[in-house]
Write a protein that holds these residues in place. Structure first.
Motif, PDB file in Angstrom:
ATOM      1  N   ASN B 345      26.397  -2.338  -5.933  1.00  0.00           N
ATOM      2  CA  ASN B 345      24.915  -2.163  -6.556  1.00  0.00           C
ATOM      3  C   ASN B 345      24.978  -1.246  -7.733  1.00  0.00           C
ATOM      4  OD1 ASN B 345      23.643  -3.850  -5.127  1.00  0.00           O
ATOM      5  ND2 ASN B 345      22.530  -2.667  -3.623  1.00  0.00           N
ATOM      6  N   TRP B 347      23.258  -1.655 -10.363  1.00  0.00           N
ATOM      7  CA  TRP B 347      22.085  -2.021 -11.262  1.00  0.00           C
ATOM      8  C   TRP B 347      20.981  -0.953 -11.735  1.00  0.00           C
ATOM      9  CZ3 TRP B 347      23.492  -6.293 -12.879  1.00  0.00           C
ATOM     10  CH2 TRP B 347      24.138  -7.333 -12.183  1.00  0.00           C
ATOM     11  N   GLU B 348      21.159   0.228 -11.075  1.00  0.00           N
ATOM     12  CA  GLU B 348      20.068   1.195 -11.501  1.00  0.00           C
ATOM     13  C   GLU B 348      19.982   1.620 -13.014  1.00  0.00           C
ATOM     14  OE1 GLU B 348      20.502   4.505  -8.346  1.00  0.00           O
ATOM     15  OE2 GLU B 348      20.820   2.823  -7.135  1.00  0.00           O
ATOM     16  N   GLY B 349      19.088   1.726 -13.663  1.00  0.00           N
ATOM     17  CA  GLY B 349      18.852   1.984 -14.967  1.00  0.00           C
ATOM     18  C   GLY B 349      19.630   0.994 -15.765  1.00  0.00           C
ATOM     19  N   VAL B 350      19.902  -0.317 -15.435  1.00  0.00           N
ATOM     20  CA  VAL B 350      20.181  -1.252 -16.315  1.00  0.00           C
ATOM     21  C   VAL B 350      19.232  -2.322 -16.722  1.00  0.00           C
ATOM     22  CG1 VAL B 350      22.072  -3.501 -16.377  1.00  0.00           C
ATOM     23  CG2 VAL B 350      22.536  -1.346 -15.155  1.00  0.00           C
TER      24      VAL B 350
END
Lengths: 426, 426
Positions: B345, B347-350
């Motif tokens: 995972n 994906w944070e900040g993407v």
């Protein structure tokens, strides 16, 4: 097999009757032998011509008939010309010269047959040209007798072509232009069927477990994948046809090919969409994000279906309409909704399988909407090129449906009665 | 135009020579008139036959020749038979009965032409059948004279077909089976070219700004999209051909169609892949996640390219090989790598644009690998059906390359010299 062939297209039986009838007409000409038809053995050329020229569609029959007449005439004239030249060179020189002429002319015409552009329209003419030229060149008859024979044969071929064309046009004519027109409309409808069934089949599983038994409409799009060559052949043949129905002599047939290519692009997308989605029993847009965008995906696919159905009806009835534009706008709004949902980064804690699945679905649907917008533009272009009639009622309704606010927009369209019913009132 | 046609396929010029030559042979027969060839005016049937039967490929020529001879014989016999029956009914009855026979038989044979299966192999035969039957039925000659004429014509047609077939096979023959074989191999190579260029074109932009000027190889796959009908025609014609080269009489031509369909599925994927990716000047797998999976995507596309190239070479040289399996395994390993990266995972900040892009790319590449695995299985099936020769050297090398550990696996394959060079040593 016979019943299946007939059910697929009942015009096939009529065509078989027409071929029988045309040959009977020629045989009657042979039996009654009127004064204008005292050609003796040359009846065989009329029989040959009818059997070879009478094709399923008017375009093909006209094309072949014209090719046959022109090629026979040209090759006959050339053959007589080369024989006169060869005659000047004595008996041995004649044989050598004739052989050289046959070799060079047959060879070069055969080579011309390889050109795709010439082949599409004149292939039959080239074959007849080689045949006739060789027969005239190699014939034993003296020049005088041969000239008479050649004239008789040309006349018999003209009569044969004439009978074939008359039978083809007067008895239940099959216009290949109309067929191409219908096929393009039908292909759009097949894709529309898919998108209408798509959300039920692939997205709504979790809510509605009722299985629709007839899922064949979901696979109809497959025939679109390989329709390119048949469309191209039809467009070439359609150009031979005279004015008929709503089609002028120089109807923009090429535009149909353009629309056909765009529809195929859309079908490729469907093929990949189905391959990328998990099998129907594993569909799992049940998690958080999936649920959020599921509604938008359903709207996109149903609006895509409506757009294509509208465009298909527009082509079918040859009427101008701008209804499809509002459906495209709805689909684009739904795409914006998906994008804004995804912009909030809702991915925390979501399974990576679902991320891939949701993103792929969204991405492919965005691509599909682009495809469909291109199809609509091409259809509009066709409508202006072919001067489709504007439909008053539809225009009026179209503006009523046009929304101001985005959220109202989508609902307004959804609450509109189905387009098909709307059309039936018209 | 002439130069382009010749450059596309130099065999076209040879074919044109062959047609000229075959007609010259017939005209020489006409000029020297040996005793066995005293058919007078019937020379025209030999000319007709040569001009109509001599096609570009051996399969088409043999098919047309056999169709023509058989159909002439059958229709002649039937025509003589129906005339004998009609003769029993007096002069008026004869005319009526003949007309009915012509109508019924021409109509029903025309209807049979609509059957796709019969049309593919026997269409020319059906036309000749109608022609011959009508000509025999409607001929004016007395029965005795007609029988003699029919025999002479049949013999002339056999001589014409014989000349056409001899010329076709003896002078630079074009085997349509070989063409189909080569086309399938070439189509795999086109897709391979795309995948080899894909990572350079779409994924490596950020590192390497050098633009490759000739990007045409990236678009060669487009011809695969619409190759279905030509492949089907070739497979039908190939069945007429006798043993030649490595092809037996009952070579598994249907398996080529199966491989062709799978290659097309792969081409649809490419078409959608290109549409879904942003335009090359906007490629932006530069963020965190993109960089992480970029390497794996590059490996997948290059391994896909290698797999298809290997499968293409295997078909081209008709040798057994298991090299492609190891490339498929590498691609699958890279997919596992991508999955495990995504499983963390990241994906944070993407940016959401990148999420969609990366996920779609991953999803489509996974689908492509499945497609290519199916192609390899179909090629293996072909190899066993057509009894391809095992290639000793390659087997040996193949096992050396086979890895134990996954990470070593990928590197080992990449460090192996290019397959083409490997082949050249062989």
């Amino acid at each position: 097999m016979v019943i299946k062939l007939e059910q697929d297209d009942p015009r096939r039986v009529i065509h078989s009757f027409k071929v029988g009838l045309a040959l009977v007409l020629i045989s009657i000409l042979q039996h009654i032998r009127p004064t204008f038809y005292a050609f003796g053995d040359n009846i065989l050329w009329a029989v040959l011509t009818v059997a070879l020229v009478l094709e399923f569609s008017v375009g093909a029959t006209l094309g072949k008939g014209l090719n046959r007449i022109l090629a026979t005439w040209l090759a006959g004239a050339l053959g007589v010309g080369t024989r006169s030249i060869a005659n000047l060179c004595g008996q041995k020189g004649e044989a050598v010269l004739t052989t050289i002429f046959v070799f060079v002319i047959a060879g070069s015409v055969t080579f011309m047959r390889f050109s795709p552009r010439l082949k599409a329209r004149y292939d039959y003419g080239f074959i007849i040209f080689i045949l006739t030229f060789c027969m005239v060149s190699l014939s034993d008859d003296k020049e005088r007798a041969m000239l008479k024979l050649a004239q008789e044969r040309l006349l018999t071929i003209i009569i044969g072509s004439f009978v074939a064309v008359i039978v083809c046009i007067c008895i239940c004519p099959v216009w290949i232009g109309q067929d191409l027109h219908n096929q393009i409309a039908a292909n759009m409808e097949k894709i529309a069927h898919f998108f209408e069934g798509f959300s039920d089949e692939y997205l709504k599983k979790s809510e509605n477990t009722e299985v629709v038994h007839d899922r064949s409409f979901l696979h109809r799009y497959k025939s679109v994948l390989s329709s390119k060559s048949s469309e191209e052949t039809m467009a070439v043949l359609a150009r031979w046809e005279p004015r008929h129905g709503g089609f002028r002599f120089r109807h923009p047939w090429k535009q149909y090919l353009k629309i056909g290519n765009l529809i195929r692009l859309c079908a490729y997308n469907i093929e990949v969409l189905i391959a990328c989605l998990p099998h129907s029993d594993q569909v799992s847009l049940n998690y958080e994000v999936g649920n959020k965008i599921k509604e938008s995906c359903t709207i996109i696919s149903s609006e895509c279906g409506k757009t294509l159905k509208e465009a298909s009806l527009m082509v079918k009835h040859m009427t101008m309409s701008s209804m499809h534009n509002s459906h495209v706008a709805n689909a684009k709004n739904a795409i914006q909704t998906i994008k804004s949902i995804l912009r909030t980064n809702p991915w925390e804690g979501v399974d990576y399988d679902e991320i891939i699945q949701v993103s792929t679905l969204a991405s492919l649907l965005i691509d599909v909407v682009n495809c469909i917008q291109n199809i609509c533009e091409a259809v509009d272009e066709l409508a202006s090129l072919a001067k489709f009639q504007p439909s008053q009622l539809l225009h009026h309704r179209g503006t009523v449906v046009q929304p101001v606010d985005d959220s109202v927009h989508v609902i307004a369209i959804i609450e509109t009665p189905p387009i098909l019913e709307l059309r039936n009132e018209n």
